[in-house]
Design a protein around this motif. Structure first.
Motif, short mmCIF file in Angstrom:
data_model
loop_
_atom_site.label_atom_id
_atom_site.label_comp_id
_atom_site.label_asym_id
_atom_site.label_seq_id
_atom_site.Cartn_x
_atom_site.Cartn_y
_atom_site.Cartn_z
N LEU A 113 0.82 -1.20 0.00
CA LEU A 113 0.00 0.00 0.00
C LEU A 113 0.86 1.26 0.00
O LEU A 113 0.41 2.33 -0.39
CB LEU A 113 -0.92 -0.01 1.22
CG LEU A 113 -1.98 1.09 1.33
CD1 LEU A 113 -2.92 1.03 0.13
CD2 LEU A 113 -2.76 0.93 2.62
N GLY A 114 2.12 1.13 0.44
CA GLY A 114 3.01 2.29 0.52
C GLY A 114 2.79 3.11 1.78
O GLY A 114 3.00 4.31 1.78
N SER A 115 2.34 2.45 2.87
CA SER A 115 2.05 3.15 4.12
C SER A 115 3.19 2.97 5.11
O SER A 115 3.41 1.88 5.64
CB SER A 115 0.75 2.61 4.73
OG SER A 115 0.57 3.13 6.04
N ALA A 116 3.91 4.06 5.37
CA ALA A 116 5.02 4.00 6.33
C ALA A 116 4.52 3.71 7.74
O ALA A 116 5.19 3.04 8.53
CB ALA A 116 5.81 5.31 6.30
N SER A 117 3.33 4.22 8.09
CA SER A 117 2.82 4.01 9.44
C SER A 117 2.43 2.55 9.66
O SER A 117 2.67 1.99 10.74
CB SER A 117 1.61 4.92 9.70
OG SER A 117 0.56 4.63 8.79
N ALA A 118 1.83 1.92 8.66
CA ALA A 118 1.47 0.51 8.78
C ALA A 118 2.72 -0.35 8.91
O ALA A 118 2.76 -1.29 9.71
CB ALA A 118 0.64 0.06 7.58
N VAL A 119 3.77 0.00 8.15
CA VAL A 119 5.02 -0.74 8.24
C VAL A 119 5.68 -0.49 9.59
O VAL A 119 6.22 -1.40 10.22
CB VAL A 119 5.97 -0.37 7.09
CG1 VAL A 119 7.33 -1.04 7.27
CG2 VAL A 119 5.37 -0.77 5.75
N ALA A 120 5.63 0.77 10.07
CA ALA A 120 6.22 1.10 11.38
C ALA A 120 5.51 0.32 12.48
O ALA A 120 6.14 -0.17 13.42
CB ALA A 120 6.12 2.60 11.64
N ASP A 121 4.19 0.20 12.38
CA ASP A 121 3.45 -0.56 13.39
C ASP A 121 3.81 -2.04 13.30
O ASP A 121 3.88 -2.73 14.33
CB ASP A 121 1.95 -0.38 13.18
CG ASP A 121 1.14 -1.01 14.30
OD1 ASP A 121 1.39 -0.68 15.47
OD2 ASP A 121 0.26 -1.84 14.00
N SER A 122 4.06 -2.55 12.09
CA SER A 122 4.48 -3.94 11.95
C SER A 122 5.85 -4.15 12.58
O SER A 122 6.15 -5.21 13.12
CB SER A 122 4.50 -4.37 10.48
OG SER A 122 5.63 -3.87 9.80
N ARG A 123 6.69 -3.11 12.50
CA ARG A 123 8.01 -3.18 13.15
C ARG A 123 7.86 -3.19 14.67
O ARG A 123 8.65 -3.82 15.38
CB ARG A 123 8.88 -2.01 12.70
CG ARG A 123 9.31 -2.10 11.24
CD ARG A 123 9.72 -0.76 10.70
NE ARG A 123 10.99 -0.30 11.22
CZ ARG A 123 12.15 -0.39 10.57
NH1 ARG A 123 12.18 -0.94 9.36
NH2 ARG A 123 13.26 0.06 11.09
N GLN A 124 6.86 -2.47 15.16
CA GLN A 124 6.56 -2.51 16.59
C GLN A 124 6.15 -3.92 16.99
O GLN A 124 6.57 -4.43 18.04
CB GLN A 124 5.44 -1.50 16.89
CG GLN A 124 4.77 -1.65 18.24
CD GLN A 124 5.64 -1.25 19.40
OE1 GLN A 124 6.51 -2.02 19.79
NE2 GLN A 124 5.42 -0.07 19.94
N THR A 125 5.35 -4.56 16.16
CA THR A 125 4.94 -5.94 16.43
C THR A 125 6.14 -6.88 16.35
O THR A 125 6.28 -7.81 17.16
CB THR A 125 3.86 -6.39 15.43
OG1 THR A 125 2.77 -5.47 15.46
CG2 THR A 125 3.35 -7.77 15.77
N LEU A 126 7.03 -6.63 15.38
CA LEU A 126 8.23 -7.45 15.26
C LEU A 126 9.14 -7.24 16.47
O LEU A 126 9.79 -8.17 16.95
CB LEU A 126 8.99 -7.10 13.98
CG LEU A 126 10.22 -7.95 13.66
CD1 LEU A 126 9.83 -9.42 13.48
CD2 LEU A 126 10.91 -7.44 12.40
N LEU A 127 9.18 -5.99 16.97
CA LEU A 127 9.95 -5.71 18.18
C LEU A 127 9.48 -6.59 19.32
O LEU A 127 10.27 -7.08 20.12
CB LEU A 127 9.81 -4.24 18.56
CG LEU A 127 10.40 -3.83 19.92
CD1 LEU A 127 11.91 -4.03 19.93
CD2 LEU A 127 10.06 -2.39 20.26
N CYS A 128 8.17 -6.82 19.38
CA CYS A 128 7.62 -7.68 20.42
C CYS A 128 8.20 -9.09 20.33
O CYS A 128 8.40 -9.76 21.33
CB CYS A 128 6.10 -7.72 20.31
SG CYS A 128 5.29 -8.58 21.68
N THR A 129 8.48 -9.54 19.10
CA THR A 129 9.12 -10.84 18.91
C THR A 129 10.51 -10.85 19.52
O THR A 129 10.90 -11.78 20.25
CB THR A 129 9.21 -11.19 17.41
OG1 THR A 129 7.90 -11.16 16.84
CG2 THR A 129 9.81 -12.58 17.22
#
Length: 235
Positions: A146-162
């Motif tokens: 989609l080209g959404s930096a915020s959605a990717v940033a939130d996915s990185r937050q979720t990955l951080l949880c890993t």
């Protein structure tokens, strides 16, 4: 001359936005449960790392809620207008988490208290280590298309949880099996360091990928190794 893609069609964008909303809802639900379990277990065991992990879940809920607010708009243009605000919320959340964990971990290392063993903490850390990579990967894929930096940033937050789950699990197991109480605040400091890095990346808007027209190279503009224009960290 190579053709230039201007990104997904309006129908595809709507489908991707709906997918992101569903993934965000799943992330919020899981993290609310995770936060309650981790903070409660951390308070019982006086575990800085567990409490920090639980607070990261709270931060992740706020981050996901910001993305949900952004994607609650049906119009693509409105979602794009909300992008920067959403990224700022995510970034500040990371920094606040890192500050709290650092202070608490330093207090623990200077002898203000040792963490007890926590079986519930080990269980929730192991469960998150299994669940979070899938949620992160799915949201990152949709966000990049989609080209959404915020959605990717939130996915990185979720990955951080890993990552945090792995660090926390090592610290809790070391404390439970070897009696290394210092492993808990050390694990917490690792968590804080990762949080700072992710906060900086979110503030700078890193993580978008190739699809938006704004990231397509124009004549006279140098493309990066991924084929993006300037201002888009897509690798």
């Amino acid at each position: 001359m190579a053709s230039i893609s201007l990104g997904p069609s309006p129908t595809r964008r709507d489908a991707l936005a709906k997918r992101i909303r569903l993934l965000v809802a799943a992330t919020i639900t899981y993290n609310v449960i995770e936060a309650i379990v981790a903070i409660t277990a951390g308070a019982i065991a006086s575990s800085t790392a567990l409490i920090g992990f639980g607070l990261d879940s709270v931060v992740e809920v706020s981050s996901a809620a910001a993305v949900a607010w952004q994607f609650s708009a049906r119009e693509h243009a409105v979602r794009e207008e909300r992008e920067k605000t959403t990224l700022r919320i995510i970034s500040v959340s990371f920094f606040a988490l890192a500050a709290y964990i650092t202070v608490d971990a330093v207090h623990a290392l200077t002898g203000t208290g040792e963490a007890d063993r926590s079986r519930p903490g080990i269980v929730i850390a192991a469960l998150s280590l299994a669940v979070m990579p899938f949620l992160s990967a799915a949201q990152r894929k949709a966000g990049r298309e989609l080209g959404s930096a915020s959605a990717v940033a939130d996915s990185r937050q979720t990955l951080l949880c890993t990552y945090l789950s792995a660090v926390l699990l090592v610290g809790l197991v070391a404390n439970a099996t070897l009696g290394w109480s210092w492993a808990d605040p050390i694990a917490a400091l690792v968590i804080a360091t990762i949080a700072v890095k992710e906060g900086l990346d979110a503030w700078q808007g890193k993580g978008c990928c190739v699809t938006p027209a704004s990231s397509v190279p124009v004549p006279g503009q140098e493309a990066d190794a991924c084929g993006c224009g300037s201002g888009c960290d897509c690798c």
